[in-house]
Motif scaffolding. Structure first.
Motif, PDB file in Angstrom:
ATOM      1  N   HIS A  27      -9.936-128.470 -36.986  1.00  0.00           N
ATOM      2  CA  HIS A  27      -9.437-128.212 -35.629  1.00  0.00           C
ATOM      3  C   HIS A  27      -8.401-127.090 -35.643  1.00  0.00           C
ATOM      4  CE1 HIS A  27      -7.827-128.747 -31.630  1.00  0.00           C
ATOM      5  NE2 HIS A  27      -6.644-129.068 -32.117  1.00  0.00           N
ATOM      6  N   PHE A  28      -7.516-127.105 -36.620  1.00  0.00           N
ATOM      7  CA  PHE A  28      -6.495-126.057 -36.719  1.00  0.00           C
ATOM      8  C   PHE A  28      -7.133-124.673 -36.851  1.00  0.00           C
ATOM      9  CE2 PHE A  28      -3.100-129.085 -38.700  1.00  0.00           C
ATOM     10  CZ  PHE A  28      -2.831-129.594 -37.438  1.00  0.00           C
ATOM     11  N   LEU A  29      -8.283-124.601 -37.511  1.00  0.00           N
ATOM     12  CA  LEU A  29      -8.960-123.316 -37.702  1.00  0.00           C
ATOM     13  C   LEU A  29      -9.467-122.727 -36.390  1.00  0.00           C
ATOM     14  CD1 LEU A  29     -10.947-124.137 -40.962  1.00  0.00           C
ATOM     15  CD2 LEU A  29      -9.178-122.385 -40.749  1.00  0.00           C
ATOM     16  N   THR A  30      -9.598-123.556 -35.367  1.00  0.00           N
ATOM     17  CA  THR A  30     -10.080-123.075 -34.070  1.00  0.00           C
ATOM     18  C   THR A  30      -8.940-122.642 -33.153  1.00  0.00           C
ATOM     19  OG1 THR A  30     -10.005-125.241 -32.943  1.00  0.00           O
ATOM     20  CG2 THR A  30     -11.981-124.728 -34.242  1.00  0.00           C
ATOM     21  N   ARG A  31      -7.712-122.881 -33.568  1.00  0.00           N
ATOM     22  CA  ARG A  31      -6.547-122.652 -32.714  1.00  0.00           C
ATOM     23  C   ARG A  31      -6.010-121.235 -32.862  1.00  0.00           C
ATOM     24  NH1 ARG A  31      -3.544-127.523 -32.665  1.00  0.00           N
ATOM     25  NH2 ARG A  31      -1.747-126.321 -31.920  1.00  0.00           N
ATOM     26  N   GLN A  32      -5.553-120.676 -31.761  1.00  0.00           N
ATOM     27  CA  GLN A  32      -4.939-119.353 -31.779  1.00  0.00           C
ATOM     28  C   GLN A  32      -3.492-119.404 -32.267  1.00  0.00           C
ATOM     29  OE1 GLN A  32      -6.400-116.333 -31.024  1.00  0.00           O
ATOM     30  NE2 GLN A  32      -8.299-117.514 -31.006  1.00  0.00           N
ATOM     31  N   MET A  33      -2.822-120.505 -31.985  1.00  0.00           N
ATOM     32  CA  MET A  33      -1.425-120.679 -32.379  1.00  0.00           C
ATOM     33  C   MET A  33      -1.256-122.046 -33.031  1.00  0.00           C
ATOM     34  SD  MET A  33       0.324-117.954 -31.497  1.00  0.00           S
ATOM     35  CE  MET A  33       2.027-118.550 -31.479  1.00  0.00           C
ATOM     36  N   LEU A  34      -0.365-122.102 -34.012  1.00  0.00           N
ATOM     37  CA  LEU A  34      -0.027-123.372 -34.650  1.00  0.00           C
ATOM     38  C   LEU A  34       1.486-123.519 -34.696  1.00  0.00           C
ATOM     39  CD1 LEU A  34      -2.386-123.632 -37.778  1.00  0.00           C
ATOM     40  CD2 LEU A  34      -2.581-124.871 -35.626  1.00  0.00           C
ATOM     41  N   TYR A 167      -1.752-120.601 -43.188  1.00  0.00           N
ATOM     42  CA  TYR A 167      -0.334-120.318 -43.435  1.00  0.00           C
ATOM     43  C   TYR A 167      -0.057-118.816 -43.369  1.00  0.00           C
ATOM     44  CZ  TYR A 167       3.964-119.917 -46.241  1.00  0.00           C
ATOM     45  OH  TYR A 167       5.227-119.605 -46.705  1.00  0.00           O
ATOM     46  N   LEU A 168      -0.859-118.041 -44.074  1.00  0.00           N
ATOM     47  CA  LEU A 168      -0.655-116.593 -44.080  1.00  0.00           C
ATOM     48  C   LEU A 168      -0.918-115.983 -42.706  1.00  0.00           C
ATOM     49  CD1 LEU A 168      -2.236-115.645 -47.523  1.00  0.00           C
ATOM     50  CD2 LEU A 168       0.182-115.500 -46.893  1.00  0.00           C
ATOM     51  N   GLN A 169      -1.908-116.497 -42.018  1.00  0.00           N
ATOM     52  CA  GLN A 169      -2.231-115.967 -40.697  1.00  0.00           C
ATOM     53  C   GLN A 169      -1.082-116.167 -39.712  1.00  0.00           C
ATOM     54  OE1 GLN A 169      -5.154-118.119 -38.358  1.00  0.00           O
ATOM     55  NE2 GLN A 169      -5.963-116.207 -37.518  1.00  0.00           N
ATOM     56  N   HIS A 170      -0.474-117.338 -39.739  1.00  0.00           N
ATOM     57  CA  HIS A 170       0.528-117.685 -38.730  1.00  0.00           C
ATOM     58  C   HIS A 170       1.970-117.481 -39.192  1.00  0.00           C
ATOM     59  CE1 HIS A 170      -2.411-119.348 -35.928  1.00  0.00           C
ATOM     60  NE2 HIS A 170      -3.003-119.914 -36.959  1.00  0.00           N
TER      61      HIS A 170
END
Length: 200
Positions: A27-34, A167-170
């Motif tokens: 689910h986290f992989l589908t999110r734009q923001m975390l 982690y790196l993305q956000h």
């Protein structure tokens, strides 16, 4: 750098094994923001049960970096947190010389190092956490390690690779990185981890 053909093959393999990644992480992989708490949760899910085992202890990296001149104190309880990376104190993590860790040690300490960076990032080359911060980010850059860490990455599960990629993305959303760390993060993501930012 991973070729486009290799990236496509790994993405295809990841999509064919959705059961290897927890539902919440997918689910986290589908999110734009975390939120920061969610990336911590992602690490806890992906690295649950990971222990040091026969891997290299942080105190031993001190010995290695000092060519044996730094004594290793086995009696210190903080040096013996080897079965729960979440319980490792920050002052122990600040002892890290990531370049001296073996694959098992790197896999055990990485989630603790990554999470610590979220709350304790110092843009100070002489600060007590500087080696930990540099070592953590550099260990995630396959180019910086001249490819030697590709074996380390191969010891990770798909879920763990996805957590690191998230982690790196956000990371810039939670931490104001200095310019060199900004470049390091971008390069690490582009050269390897971006392939795991897929809906698996």
């Amino acid at each position: 750098m991973v070729s486009k053909k290799a990236q496509k093959a790994r993405v295809k393999a990841a999509r064919s094994r959705p059961d290897r990644v927890p539902a919440l992480l997918r689910h986290f992989l589908t999110r734009q923001m975390l939120r920061k708490t969610e990336i911590i949760q992602a690490f806890e899910l992906a690295f649950a049960g990971v222990v040091l085992g026969e891997g290299m202890n942080l105190r031993r990296t001190e010995v290695a970096s000092s060519c044996g001149e730094q004594p290793f104190d086995f009696s210190d309880p903080e040096a013996n947190v080897v079965d729960d990376w979440r319980a490792i104190p920050l002052r122990e993590l600040n002892r890290a010389h990531m370049a001296y860790l073996d694959a098992a040690g790197w896999r055990y300490y990485l989630p603790a190092m990554a999470i610590a960076l979220l709350d304790d990032y110092e843009d100070d080359q002489y600060g007590p956490s500087e080696m930990r911060i540099i070592g953590t980010l550099m260990s995630l850059d396959i180019q910086e390690s001249l490819g030697s860490h590709e074996y380390f990455y191969s010891t990770l599960t798909l879920a763990q690779k996805c957590a690191i990629a998230l982690y790196l993305q956000h990371l810039p959303s939670w931490v104001e990185l200095n310019i060199s760390d900004v470049r390091l993060r971008k390069r690490a993501l582009k050269n390897y981890w971006v392939q795991f930012l897929v809906e698996v």
